[in-house]
Motif scaffolding. Structure first.
Motif, PDB file in Angstrom:
ATOM      1  N   PHE A 104       0.826  -1.210   0.000  1.00  7.35           N
ATOM      2  CA  PHE A 104       0.000   0.000   0.000  1.00  7.35           C
ATOM      3  C   PHE A 104       0.861   1.262   0.000  1.00  7.35           C
ATOM      4  O   PHE A 104       0.561   2.233  -0.686  1.00  7.35           O
ATOM      5  CB  PHE A 104      -0.974   0.017   1.192  1.00  7.35           C
ATOM      6  CG  PHE A 104      -2.189  -0.824   0.963  1.00  7.35           C
ATOM      7  CD1 PHE A 104      -3.108  -0.498  -0.035  1.00  7.35           C
ATOM      8  CD2 PHE A 104      -2.431  -1.947   1.734  1.00  7.35           C
ATOM      9  CE1 PHE A 104      -4.233  -1.266  -0.254  1.00  7.35           C
ATOM     10  CE2 PHE A 104      -3.550  -2.727   1.521  1.00  7.35           C
ATOM     11  CZ  PHE A 104      -4.459  -2.390   0.523  1.00  7.35           C
ATOM     12  N   TYR A 105       1.958   1.241   0.748  1.00 14.94           N
ATOM     13  CA  TYR A 105       2.848   2.400   0.766  1.00 14.94           C
ATOM     14  C   TYR A 105       3.487   2.616  -0.611  1.00 14.94           C
ATOM     15  O   TYR A 105       3.614   3.751  -1.070  1.00 14.94           O
ATOM     16  CB  TYR A 105       3.919   2.252   1.843  1.00 14.94           C
ATOM     17  CG  TYR A 105       4.817   3.466   1.923  1.00 14.94           C
ATOM     18  CD1 TYR A 105       4.334   4.667   2.427  1.00 14.94           C
ATOM     19  CD2 TYR A 105       6.118   3.416   1.454  1.00 14.94           C
ATOM     20  CE1 TYR A 105       5.142   5.795   2.473  1.00 14.94           C
ATOM     21  CE2 TYR A 105       6.928   4.541   1.502  1.00 14.94           C
ATOM     22  CZ  TYR A 105       6.433   5.727   2.007  1.00 14.94           C
ATOM     23  OH  TYR A 105       7.227   6.835   2.047  1.00 14.94           O
ATOM     24  N   CYS A 109       3.291   5.873  -3.006  1.00 14.45           N
ATOM     25  CA  CYS A 109       4.458   6.555  -3.598  1.00 14.45           C
ATOM     26  C   CYS A 109       4.292   6.706  -5.107  1.00 14.45           C
ATOM     27  O   CYS A 109       4.627   7.753  -5.675  1.00 14.45           O
ATOM     28  CB  CYS A 109       5.740   5.782  -3.296  1.00 14.45           C
ATOM     29  SG  CYS A 109       6.249   5.869  -1.571  1.00 14.45           S
ATOM     30  N   CYS A 110       3.798   5.679  -5.762  1.00 16.14           N
ATOM     31  CA  CYS A 110       3.572   5.750  -7.211  1.00 16.14           C
ATOM     32  C   CYS A 110       2.536   6.816  -7.553  1.00 16.14           C
ATOM     33  O   CYS A 110       2.711   7.582  -8.505  1.00 16.14           O
ATOM     34  CB  CYS A 110       3.093   4.402  -7.745  1.00 16.14           C
ATOM     35  SG  CYS A 110       4.359   3.125  -7.736  1.00 16.14           S
ATOM     36  N   LEU A 111       1.470   6.875  -6.778  1.00  9.60           N
ATOM     37  CA  LEU A 111       0.431   7.869  -7.029  1.00  9.60           C
ATOM     38  C   LEU A 111       0.963   9.285  -6.822  1.00  9.60           C
ATOM     39  O   LEU A 111       0.642  10.203  -7.596  1.00  9.60           O
ATOM     40  CB  LEU A 111      -0.791   7.611  -6.145  1.00  9.60           C
ATOM     41  CG  LEU A 111      -1.570   6.338  -6.468  1.00  9.60           C
ATOM     42  CD1 LEU A 111      -2.665   6.111  -5.432  1.00  9.60           C
ATOM     43  CD2 LEU A 111      -2.156   6.405  -7.867  1.00  9.60           C
ATOM     44  N   LEU A 112       1.785   9.487  -5.787  1.00 10.76           N
ATOM     45  CA  LEU A 112       2.385  10.800  -5.566  1.00 10.76           C
ATOM     46  C   LEU A 112       3.288  11.201  -6.723  1.00 10.76           C
ATOM     47  O   LEU A 112       3.258  12.341  -7.188  1.00 10.76           O
ATOM     48  CB  LEU A 112       3.187  10.821  -4.269  1.00 10.76           C
ATOM     49  CG  LEU A 112       2.405  10.924  -2.972  1.00 10.76           C
ATOM     50  CD1 LEU A 112       3.361  10.919  -1.778  1.00 10.76           C
ATOM     51  CD2 LEU A 112       1.555  12.173  -2.943  1.00 10.76           C
ATOM     52  N   ARG A 113       4.095  10.263  -7.197  1.00  9.03           N
ATOM     53  CA  ARG A 113       4.999  10.551  -8.304  1.00  9.03           C
ATOM     54  C   ARG A 113       4.202  10.866  -9.576  1.00  9.03           C
ATOM     55  O   ARG A 113       4.549  11.758 -10.335  1.00  9.03           O
ATOM     56  CB  ARG A 113       5.928   9.357  -8.515  1.00  9.03           C
ATOM     57  CG  ARG A 113       7.014   9.520  -9.533  1.00  9.03           C
ATOM     58  CD  ARG A 113       8.095  10.540  -9.148  1.00  9.03           C
ATOM     59  NE  ARG A 113       8.864  10.198  -7.994  1.00  9.03           N
ATOM     60  CZ  ARG A 113      10.086   9.698  -8.008  1.00  9.03           C
ATOM     61  NH1 ARG A 113      10.686   9.474  -9.147  1.00  9.03           N
ATOM     62  NH2 ARG A 113      10.708   9.447  -6.881  1.00  9.03           N
ATOM     63  N   GLN A 114       3.115  10.135  -9.777  1.00  7.49           N
ATOM     64  CA  GLN A 114       2.267  10.373 -10.944  1.00  7.49           C
ATOM     65  C   GLN A 114       1.622  11.759 -10.859  1.00  7.49           C
ATOM     66  O   GLN A 114       1.539  12.477 -11.848  1.00  7.49           O
ATOM     67  CB  GLN A 114       1.204   9.282 -11.034  1.00  7.49           C
ATOM     68  CG  GLN A 114       0.330   9.376 -12.254  1.00  7.49           C
ATOM     69  CD  GLN A 114      -0.705   8.259 -12.299  1.00  7.49           C
ATOM     70  OE1 GLN A 114      -0.863   7.507 -11.341  1.00  7.49           O
ATOM     71  NE2 GLN A 114      -1.397   8.160 -13.395  1.00  7.49           N
TER      72      GLN A 114
END
Length: 170
Positions: A104-105, A109-114
């Motif tokens: 989940f973390y 992180c992927c969503l934040l980078r996107q």
């Protein structure tokens, strides 16, 4: 009369088996630690999301290995197979919880980078450092292969009764 628990046995864990398992876990921790250190350097140079996710995974692996080391030591101190099975189940549950939490973390992180990329904020991406990422990936693969070979080399000592035995390394 006194009832005898059929899942309890005389003696404790076999000492050579315990020694082999702890040795394997310590060697595995060393390879993970090396990968973690090199990965940290690679991440600081590249700001790569893939390397960041690897670092999270290696941190999780190091934590799980430490927990498994504790479980193996505890298994050596007990004489009851039921307790050994409970320790194995607890170790397994802890590993699953850690993996789910890390997953989940990593998604976060992927969503934040996107989100940052959608805003045009890609200034921290160091794509020119691809060679560092390549060397890091090669080292990570080498560490993983050495762990697999270590397991195969020590499996006879860690599982003297074969892999069908109920006492497992988590």
């Amino acid at each position: 009369g006194e009832s005898i628990d059929p899942l309890c046995r005389e003696g404790g864990s076999v000492e050579p088996k315990l020694r082999a398992r702890i040795g394997f876990l310590l060697a595995n921790m060393a390879t993970v630690f090396v990968s973690l250190c090199v990965g940290w350097r690679a991440y600081r140079s590249t700001n790569s999301l893939t390397v960041k996710l690897d670092l999270i995974t290696y941190s999780l692996d190091l934590t799980a290995l430490a927990a498994n080391l504790g479980v193996e030591w505890a298994k050596g101190a007990t004489r009851c197979r039921r307790t050994i099975l409970k320790l194995d189940v607890c170790g397994c549950i802890a590993s699953v919880v850690l993996n789910v939490g890390a997953s989940f973390y990593c998604i976060y992180c992927c969503l934040l980078r996107q989100e940052d990329a959608a805003k045009g904020d890609v200034k921290d991406s160091h794509v020119s450092n691809a060679q560092i990422m390549l060397w890091y990936s090669f080292l990570s693969m080498a560490m993983n292969v050495s762990t697999i070979f270590g397991f195969w080399y020590l499996k006879g000592a860690m599982y003297p009764d074969g892999l069908a035995n109920e006492d497992r390394l988590n």
